[in-house]
Enzyme design. Structure first.
Site, PDB file in Angstrom:
ATOM      1  N   SER A  88     -15.974  74.115 -81.359  1.00 26.72           N
ATOM      2  CA  SER A  88     -15.919  73.895 -79.911  1.00 26.72           C
ATOM      3  C   SER A  88     -14.735  73.023 -79.532  1.00 26.72           C
ATOM      4  CB  SER A  88     -17.214  73.237 -79.429  1.00 26.72           C
ATOM      5  OG  SER A  88     -17.330  71.924 -79.954  1.00 26.72           O
ATOM      6  N   ASN A  89     -14.399  72.082 -80.421  1.00 29.06           N
ATOM      7  CA  ASN A  89     -13.426  71.049 -80.036  1.00 29.06           C
ATOM      8  C   ASN A  89     -11.979  71.399 -80.381  1.00 29.06           C
ATOM      9  OD1 ASN A  89     -13.950  70.838 -82.764  1.00 29.06           O
ATOM     10  ND2 ASN A  89     -13.852  68.604 -82.815  1.00 29.06           N
ATOM     11  N   LYS A 108     -16.745  85.057 -85.267  1.00 31.00           N
ATOM     12  CA  LYS A 108     -17.816  84.935 -84.275  1.00 31.00           C
ATOM     13  C   LYS A 108     -17.252  83.965 -83.259  1.00 31.00           C
ATOM     14  CE  LYS A 108     -21.097  82.898 -82.884  1.00 31.00           C
ATOM     15  NZ  LYS A 108     -21.101  82.297 -81.536  1.00 31.00           N
ATOM     16  N   GLY A 129     -18.238  72.696 -87.084  1.00 31.66           N
ATOM     17  CA  GLY A 129     -19.154  72.363 -86.003  1.00 31.66           C
ATOM     18  C   GLY A 129     -20.182  71.340 -86.415  1.00 31.66           C
ATOM     19  N   GLU A 164     -17.456  72.646 -92.244  1.00 32.38           N
ATOM     20  CA  GLU A 164     -16.980  71.293 -91.998  1.00 32.38           C
ATOM     21  C   GLU A 164     -17.801  70.790 -90.829  1.00 32.38           C
ATOM     22  OE1 GLU A 164     -15.679  68.688 -89.787  1.00 32.38           O
ATOM     23  OE2 GLU A 164     -13.767  69.756 -89.515  1.00 32.38           O
ATOM     24  N   CYS A 214     -13.342  65.375 -84.987  1.00 33.44           N
ATOM     25  CA  CYS A 214     -14.293  65.180 -86.102  1.00 33.44           C
ATOM     26  C   CYS A 214     -13.964  63.904 -86.865  1.00 33.44           C
ATOM     27  CB  CYS A 214     -14.333  66.370 -87.065  1.00 33.44           C
ATOM     28  SG  CYS A 214     -12.995  67.526 -86.956  1.00 33.44           S
ATOM     29  N   GLU A 256     -24.069  60.558 -86.343  1.00 35.52           N
ATOM     30  CA  GLU A 256     -22.932  60.657 -85.438  1.00 35.52           C
ATOM     31  C   GLU A 256     -23.383  60.765 -83.983  1.00 35.52           C
ATOM     32  OE1 GLU A 256     -20.551  64.152 -86.164  1.00 35.52           O
ATOM     33  OE2 GLU A 256     -18.946  63.494 -84.820  1.00 35.52           O
TER      34      GLU A 256
END
Lengths: 527, 527
Positions: A157-158, A183, A240, A264, A301, A392
């Site tokens: 997403s990031n 995907k 993700g 990851e 991340c 996190e």
């Protein structure tokens, strides 16, 4: 122009009935484009095409794959302003970031092109025959890396570009000789479609087989599950959350034929502040970290979510300065309402834990989807005894842990879950007295940083982006840098094979001029 | 002298209450020694010691680990006749095989000693800083392989030395810097104890930390399960059956922190007989294969259990000759009553499948635990439609599949499960016309052999002993050869780390003189 369709191999396709939209977090409205989710039939078509494409694509020489990778880079660049507009509309990230990330994506594709063109990555190893050896003759054996098969990539997403559609995982898999089925991430399906269109254009222009690349839309989990369970799929790349990555890992491990998943997943990226450094420059360190914690709205991340120090005047100064600095930073927007929703929930959960104290938090009103950054503090004992505090909080958040002494600090480090990075802030010769602490940190992370910030992941061969679980599902690989190709290949050995039928990398003549280990010696010479 | 005790680190220990004995299949009697199973407490002690040992052992320089590995080799050799006697008593294998396998075991230990002494295996990669780079400075990054942590090794029934206590998995893990806990194979616990005593003696002599090696007895599955689930354990090596390997893989995958399992499990090792080769030398090929099928009572993981050809006069000649030759071979003993029990059961099951025909089988009376070899044949169609026929029959057994044409042959190959090896018997320029068949075979195996037999696994850098599932649980690694060390290591990156505190492999001066990739160039030069 965005059509909302999937790419099933070279073909745009939308045979399904479910549609979804992406969201502009900055304007707090849905974007107009409608994306059609891939149907079961389209999933099956994509996997069939990928298996068929693998038969030829897996055998392509390095320069041919390099041409394809460079063409993708070229076509991404040629998307021009439209890509930047769609990227910013779907992520809320600024245009400068879009340009930077596009550069990184293109750079990665070109780095892999150079890597496979050079060809050393196959790790060619040759042991020649000894027909006279006693008691039995020695056979001729020649080994090289070959691709695993079709790979499914789940984008982040990031990082809508660099770790998504034609990002690191895809570039590495295509370089290895593996067809890729992406995907597409539902938060930036438009960006994904544009990149997919560029990739398919490049595939057609450079004569790649139909099915070497597909891009499937989906807002739910079904399409991803179908892909990971499909017998044609031989490996999975994911960037993700821990929950998402672990679910895919479990699914892949439970197959009749288990397949490797490189996921990851998050990390709190502990930062250790050593006493002398705090004595000498607590204020400077705090200012630097206020910036690192809020960089990109804390959506990296490698965001420093955990800062550890031993109680001292220096640590107090650090905490006070961090508290003062952090509230002066102008809040920025997060990627999506779901992301900021999770941030608020996790922040509240962290703050509600017994013993957690608020150091400072941004208080003024902000626009919708903008994140109010927060820093908290907790005693070492409290942290040790509450694993909820080890989790996190994705976003602009960090926790300062105040340890009683260096033994408690080391104890905390050794009990952390696996992390992408660990950072040590140290002065001059201070580090040498903390070797057991450094060893404990090394044991928990994939990369260790001296006097810096964990944010900013250099794309280069010496980078490790990965680490012990749950930073990744397999610490034996990196997600960044050319060595990330190793996730998608396996060694393969030819015994007594006729020289003329061997792949070029293993022929006596060494026609592609690569480094090989021949009878134990590294050489470029022919045999 | 065999005591029946476990080694918990340097210490012989037998605090448990369960005992078991090993079996002499040749004499068909139990051996006298009583082995005490490791208790839960002993399992926990071994894992604690291993974690503690890892702290120092993981940092030892290559030459120090090499000294240890060479000392193990020396001490194994010094066990002399006792080792050979116990080995033959516990396996029924002949003394010549014991001597050969001891030589292989010692050779492997020495090869790993040389490998880590040389030091290139750490794959040192350095990207130096560019402080002036725009828009942001480039940091200094240095990457090398480091050990994963304590490894549990499950030895093979069929290789009491080379793939057991101090066999390939153990040697590779110790070379990497990982302490090893062996779950001793219950069929040869005495052999295991002797090798363990030699290993512990070597560890003491060379100043290795207590816990660098432990050896645990167990006749059941509990000790193994405890080990694989224990949080201190970071990886697992296994050689054995698909059922056993898969159970451990599942257990490891379901941990809160999943860990890698490299399990080398069975294989039927398909052999493809091409038409011209059959036309020209069916008789010779059949004679060679009668020998390969029965070698070591068919108890090699590379035993040729499946022979595929296209219906022809040549194939008929081959089958007839194989049938004639196979019954002339004197039956030999299997490792254990359980092994021959499974052989008889699986043989019967294969023969009971519709369409399976007996080609030939040894008919005379044999001594207890001696295996009567059998070869069967089946039509291609029948084979394709009955996956039960694809399963391994461990022992002196092979099935000849008579295919209608080359397209059916290729279809069969492409539907096989993953295999350790695939062999092609071909004449002159015949192979070039079968490239798609060769590709299909490559896709299913780890090693491909031209005009030879799959039995006989050369220990050398270019060997791949592994392959797609279920030949192994991770085709990205090999179990044989120095590269098998890669199973137990992970890349680790230092960012901006002070030169004097870096490991020698990454220091500017390159004090250990290894090959490194410095700014993209492979070199031994200093920086």
């Amino acid at each position: 122009m965005i059509t909302g369709k999937n790419y099933i191999g070279h073909q745009a396709s939308a045979s399904g009935t479910k549609v979804f939209k992406t969201f502009n977090p900055l304007l707090n409205v849905e974007n107009d484009w409608k994306f059609t989710e891939a149907s079961i039939q389209e999933v099956n078509e994509a996997t069939s095409l990928a298996s068929e494409a693998f038969k030829t694509y897996s055998k392509f020489p390095g320069p041919k794959k390099a041409e394809f990778l460079r063409a993708i880079a070229y076509e991404i660049d040629a998307l021009g302003e439209e890509l930047l507009d769609v990227y910013t509309s779907e992520s809320g990230l600024p245009k400068g970031r879009a340009i930077g990330e596009r550069g990184r994506t293109i750079g990665q594709l070109r780095a892999f092109a150079n890597h496979v063109e050079l060809g050393n990555w196959v790790d060619a190893t040759i042991d020649t025959a000894e027909p006279e050896r006693q008691p039995i003759p020695k056979v001729d054996l020649r080994k090289m890396n070959i691709p695993l098969g079709p790979v499914v990539v789940f984008g982040a997403s990031n990082f809508p570009l660099a770790y998504s559609t034609a990002g690191g995982d895809t570039a590495a898999a295509l370089a290895a000789g593996c067809p890729v089925i992406v995907k597409s991430h539902p938060m930036h399906a438009g960006t994904g479609e544009l990149i997919a269109s560029a990739t398919v254009k490049a595939a057609k222009k450079t004569g790649m087989p139909n099915g070497v690349f597909s891009n499937l839309n989906s807002s739910g989990i079904e399409v991803g599950q179908l892909l990971v369970k499909h017998p044609n799929i031989k490996a999975v790349g994911f960037t993700g959350s821990i929950v998402g990555g672990r679910a895919l890992y479990d699914l892949a491990s439970q197959r009749a034929e288990p397949i490797p998943v490189f996921a990851e997943m998050g990390s709190v990226n502990p930062v250790i502040l050593l006493p002398k450094a705090l004595d000498n420059r607590a204020t400077d360190i705090a200012k630097t970290y206020a910036g690192s914690i809020t960089l990109g709205t804390g959506q990296f991340c490698t965001n420093p979510g955990l800062i550890l120090g031993i109680k001292s005047e220096g640590l107090t100064n650090f905490a006070n300065t961090l508290a003062k600095e952090i509230v002066n930073i102008q809040p920025t927007v997060m990627l999506h309402p779901n992301i900021i929703g999770a941030f608020e929930k996790n922040k509240t959960r962290a703050l509600s834990q017994t013993g957690t104290q608020l150091l400072a938090g941004y208080k003024n009103e902000v626009k919708p989807n903008f994140a109010k950054q927060v820093v908290t503090t907790v005693e070492g004992d409290t942290f040790l005894n509450n694993s909820a505090l080890h989790q996190e909080v994705f976003g602009p958040y960090s926790m300062v842990v105040q340890c009683e002494n260096s033994s408690q600090l080391e104890d905390i480090i050794s009990r952390l879950e696996g992390q992408l990075t660990g950072t040590i802030i140290s002065d001059d010769n201070e580090l040498i007295s903390y070797s057991s602490l450094v060893n404990a940190l090394q044991d928990r992370v994939g990369r260790i940083i001296f006097n810096g910030v964990p944010t900013g992941v250099e794309v280069c061969p010496a980078m490790v982006h990965g680490g012990p679980y749950p930073a990744s599902t397999d610490s034996r690989f990196t997600a960044v840098g050319v060595d990330s190709i190793k996730r998608w290949v396996r060694p393969f050995s030819y015994q007594n094979w006729p020289n003329e039928l061997l792949p070029d990398a293993l022929k006596n003549e060494n026609p592609i001029g690569i480094f090989r280990i021949v009878n134990g010696k590294l050489t470029k010479e022919s045999i």
